[in-house]
Scaffold this motif. Structure first.
Motif, PDB file in Angstrom:
ATOM      1  N   ARG A 130       3.321   0.428   3.079  1.00 10.13           N
ATOM      2  CA  ARG A 130       3.057  -0.606   4.061  1.00 10.13           C
ATOM      3  C   ARG A 130       3.043  -1.928   3.324  1.00 10.13           C
ATOM      4  NH1 ARG A 130      -2.001  -2.170   6.016  1.00 10.13           N
ATOM      5  NH2 ARG A 130      -2.993  -0.467   4.875  1.00 10.13           N
TER       6      ARG A 130
ATOM      7  N   LEU B 242       8.872   1.325  -6.004  1.00  7.07           N
ATOM      8  CA  LEU B 242       7.408   1.382  -5.887  1.00  7.07           C
ATOM      9  C   LEU B 242       6.907   2.654  -5.209  1.00  7.07           C
ATOM     10  CD1 LEU B 242       6.776  -2.340  -4.880  1.00  7.07           C
ATOM     11  CD2 LEU B 242       6.734  -1.330  -7.160  1.00  7.07           C
TER      12      LEU B 242
ATOM     13  N   TYR C 194       0.864  -1.186   0.000  1.00  5.21           N
ATOM     14  CA  TYR C 194       0.000   0.000   0.000  1.00  5.21           C
ATOM     15  C   TYR C 194       0.896   1.229   0.000  1.00  5.21           C
ATOM     16  CZ  TYR C 194      -3.070  -3.592   1.834  1.00  5.21           C
ATOM     17  OH  TYR C 194      -3.766  -4.759   2.009  1.00  5.21           O
TER      18      TYR C 194
ATOM     19  N   LYS D 192      -1.668   3.874  -4.132  1.00  8.02           N
ATOM     20  CA  LYS D 192      -1.530   2.713  -5.004  1.00  8.02           C
ATOM     21  C   LYS D 192      -1.634   1.437  -4.175  1.00  8.02           C
ATOM     22  CE  LYS D 192       2.257   4.317  -6.678  1.00  8.02           C
ATOM     23  NZ  LYS D 192       3.583   4.439  -7.302  1.00  8.02           N
ATOM     24  N   TYR D 193      -2.162   0.400  -4.804  1.00  6.49           N
ATOM     25  CA  TYR D 193      -2.263  -0.910  -4.180  1.00  6.49           C
ATOM     26  C   TYR D 193      -1.623  -1.913  -5.141  1.00  6.49           C
ATOM     27  CZ  TYR D 193      -4.450  -5.260  -2.660  1.00  6.49           C
ATOM     28  OH  TYR D 193      -4.674  -6.544  -2.248  1.00  6.49           O
ATOM     29  N   ILE D 194      -0.512  -2.489  -4.733  1.00  6.10           N
ATOM     30  CA  ILE D 194       0.263  -3.365  -5.614  1.00  6.10           C
ATOM     31  C   ILE D 194       0.270  -4.774  -5.031  1.00  6.10           C
ATOM     32  CG2 ILE D 194       2.546  -3.770  -6.629  1.00  6.10           C
ATOM     33  CD1 ILE D 194       2.935  -0.615  -5.950  1.00  6.10           C
ATOM     34  N   GLU D 195      -0.063  -5.749  -5.860  1.00  9.98           N
ATOM     35  CA  GLU D 195       0.034  -7.154  -5.457  1.00  9.98           C
ATOM     36  C   GLU D 195       1.086  -7.844  -6.304  1.00  9.98           C
ATOM     37  OE1 GLU D 195      -4.414  -8.558  -3.933  1.00  9.98           O
ATOM     38  OE2 GLU D 195      -3.558  -9.366  -5.769  1.00  9.98           O
ATOM     39  N   MET D 196       1.813  -8.774  -5.707  1.00  9.82           N
ATOM     40  CA  MET D 196       2.789  -9.539  -6.489  1.00  9.82           C
ATOM     41  C   MET D 196       3.035 -10.888  -5.832  1.00  9.82           C
ATOM     42  SD  MET D 196       6.292  -7.554  -5.454  1.00  9.82           S
ATOM     43  CE  MET D 196       5.641  -5.906  -5.521  1.00  9.82           C
ATOM     44  N   ARG D 197       3.359 -11.864  -6.659  1.00  4.34           N
ATOM     45  CA  ARG D 197       3.760 -13.171  -6.153  1.00  4.34           C
ATOM     46  C   ARG D 197       5.275 -13.197  -5.985  1.00  4.34           C
ATOM     47  NH1 ARG D 197      -0.790 -15.955  -6.650  1.00  4.34           N
ATOM     48  NH2 ARG D 197      -1.983 -15.385  -8.501  1.00  4.34           N
ATOM     49  N   LEU D 198       5.707 -13.916  -4.935  1.00  2.00           N
ATOM     50  CA  LEU D 198       7.138 -14.034  -4.668  1.00  2.00           C
ATOM     51  C   LEU D 198       7.498 -15.502  -4.656  1.00  2.00           C
ATOM     52  CD1 LEU D 198       7.262 -11.544  -1.681  1.00  2.00           C
ATOM     53  CD2 LEU D 198       7.910 -11.078  -4.034  1.00  2.00           C
TER      54      LEU D 198
END
Lengths: 86, 86
Positions: free
Chosen positions: B78, B69, B9, B43-49
């Motif tokens: 956050r 970012l 976030y 902004k709201y960022i999602e990602m796979r690790l």
């Protein structure tokens, strides 16, 4: 009645092209963060609401999403309401 | 080790001008949503690790925020990590 804080998450629908997410993913790879995949970039909106009931506030925020905050053709949204402590 | 899903976030720092939030707030008022105040847009960022430990992943995602970012001068961020179930 104490106010509420609304948190709205607007994300690209699954399967919809997300050029901003692709760009961020490529940039992260260039910077050496190779473990990253499936990056999506959406919006995170916070707002204070006057003293309505939680049910009424939830319905109102959903109306806001439908009418302004999200584009229903390409975006999903999710609403959270929490007590406003500040 | 199963992968992790990171949720990031990025929000305007308190006291920093947020023209996008102001614009959204005014538009909501025009549409009749007068109960709304203090709108901020982030902004709201999602990602796979990949399969790193939670501690290592957290440190890596914070590096991503610092380097790409988020703009540390005007934005806070956050990070949340959850098990990737999909």
């Amino acid at each position: 009645m104490p106010g509420l804080l609304a948190r709205v998450y607007v994300t690209p629908k699954r399967g919809i092209l997300d050029p901003q997410g692709k760009t961020v993913e490529q940039s992260l790879h260039v910077l050496g963060f190779d473990e990253v995949s499936d990056v999506t970039v959406g919006k995170y909106i916070e707002m204070r609401l006057g003293g309505a009931s939680r049910e009424a506030a939830d319905a109102r925020v959903r109306q806001m999403c439908e009418r302004l905050l999200a584009n229903g053709v390409i975006e999903d949204y999710r609403v959270e309401l929490v007590a406003d402590r500040s």
